[in-house]
Scaffold this active site. Structure first.
Site, PDB file in Angstrom:
ATOM      1  N   SER A   1       0.848  -1.184   0.000  1.00 19.26           N
ATOM      2  CA  SER A   1       0.000   0.000   0.000  1.00 19.26           C
ATOM      3  C   SER A   1       0.883   1.232   0.000  1.00 19.26           C
ATOM      4  O   SER A   1       2.026   1.203   0.484  1.00 19.26           O
ATOM      5  CB  SER A   1      -0.901   0.010   1.243  1.00 19.26           C
ATOM      6  OG  SER A   1      -1.520   1.273   1.414  1.00 19.26           O
TER       7      SER A   1
ATOM      8  N   TYR B   1      -0.940  -0.753  10.732  1.00 14.59           N
ATOM      9  CA  TYR B   1      -1.233  -1.060   9.324  1.00 14.59           C
ATOM     10  C   TYR B   1      -0.053  -0.653   8.446  1.00 14.59           C
ATOM     11  O   TYR B   1       0.381  -1.424   7.580  1.00 14.59           O
ATOM     12  CB  TYR B   1      -2.492  -0.327   8.884  1.00 14.59           C
ATOM     13  CG  TYR B   1      -2.850  -0.551   7.427  1.00 14.59           C
ATOM     14  CD1 TYR B   1      -3.373  -1.772   7.004  1.00 14.59           C
ATOM     15  CD2 TYR B   1      -2.667   0.449   6.476  1.00 14.59           C
ATOM     16  CE1 TYR B   1      -3.682  -1.987   5.668  1.00 14.59           C
ATOM     17  CE2 TYR B   1      -2.983   0.247   5.139  1.00 14.59           C
ATOM     18  CZ  TYR B   1      -3.492  -0.977   4.744  1.00 14.59           C
ATOM     19  OH  TYR B   1      -3.807  -1.193   3.418  1.00 14.59           O
TER      20      TYR B   1
END
Length: 263
Positions: free
Chosen positions: A103, A129
């Site tokens: 990401s 994350y």
């Protein structure tokens, strides 16, 4: 599994290819990962492409079946173990490819080797994350290094923001303000699942990417990742620590990338 079976059925119907199967895999369970890998090794003659796609995003401070912080465990450690268990099959099927979904959030990540599982720090779901997605890029870099000369390539990518349930823990769905004010803007900016899948498909089959390995892609374009993601020493240290956590040990006298599963 119901959604997975339905998707497999749709693909079989649209392509008339009956060799499309749904298989259960829980990345929050190392036992499940090992069982899935064993089934693939036993049942499949070849493994040409492995796309490590699954993820959880900004969930509460949960832990996996094996005690790992959920995002680190699911987004990274589960895929790390799965890929290693399938390496022999990938090598036997060469030229083959591994695609790891990271990401753009990896740029805000940092590997805290003193507390990878958030056992002593105050839990920050966003930072956790970002750390998990940085780990994916570092893993890809070290995997590519270890696979040199094997005919197996490994690349990481940011697919863009997709219109899926990945963001269910971010508050967007539960906030009235977000739903009615930001919601329409958000839905205009995000990709459909079909569009978001295009970068993975491109990395899996594009002829011009034959032999390209260890790279990071933003959508369909190669891009330099965050500086920490290119740190070879950090990548090697993460690999060693990950192998210890999931029960993989480098065999003495073996070449890079060859591991044995500790019992």
């Amino acid at each position: 599994m119901e959604k997975c079976e339905a998707a497999a059925k749709d693909i079989r119907r649209e392509t008339l290819n009956h060799h499309v199967h749904a298989r259960h895999l829980d990345l929050a369970s190392l036992k499940s990962v090992r069982e899935f890998a064993s089934k693939i090794i036993e049942e499949e003659e070849r493994l040409d492409v492995l796309v490590n796609n699954a993820a959880v995003m900004r969930c509460p401070h949960w832990t996996t079946e094996d005690g790992f912080e959920m995002q680190f465990g699911v987004n990274y450690l589960g895929h790390f173990l799965l890929t290693n268990l399938l390496l022999d099959k990938l090598k036997a099927s060469a030229p083959s490819r591994v695609i790891n979904l990271s990401s753009l959030a990896h740029v805000a990540g940092h590997m805290d080797f003193d507390d990878l599982n958030w056992q002593t720090r105050t839990y920050n779901t966003k930072a956790a994350y970002c750390q998990s997605k940085l780990a994916v890029v570092l893993f890809t870099k070290e995997l590519s290094r270890r696979l040199q000369g094997s005919g197996v390539t490994a690349n990481a990518l940011h697919p863009g923001v997709a219109r899926t349930e990945l963001g269910r823990h971010t508050g967007m769905h539960s906030s009235t303000f977000s739903n009615f004010t930001l919601g329409p803007i958000f839905w205009l900016l995000v990709k459909s699942p079909q569009l978001a899948a295009q970068p993975s498909t491109y990395l899996a089959v594009a002829e011009e990417l034959r032999g390209i390995s260890g790279k990071y892609f933003d959508g369909l374009r190669e891009k330099a990742p965050a500086p920490e993601a290119e740190d070879e020493e950090v990548a090697r240290r993460l690999w060693a620590e990950s192998a210890r956590l999931v029960g993989l040990e480098t065999s003495r006298g073996s070449s890079a990338g060859e591991q044995s599963l500790s019992r």
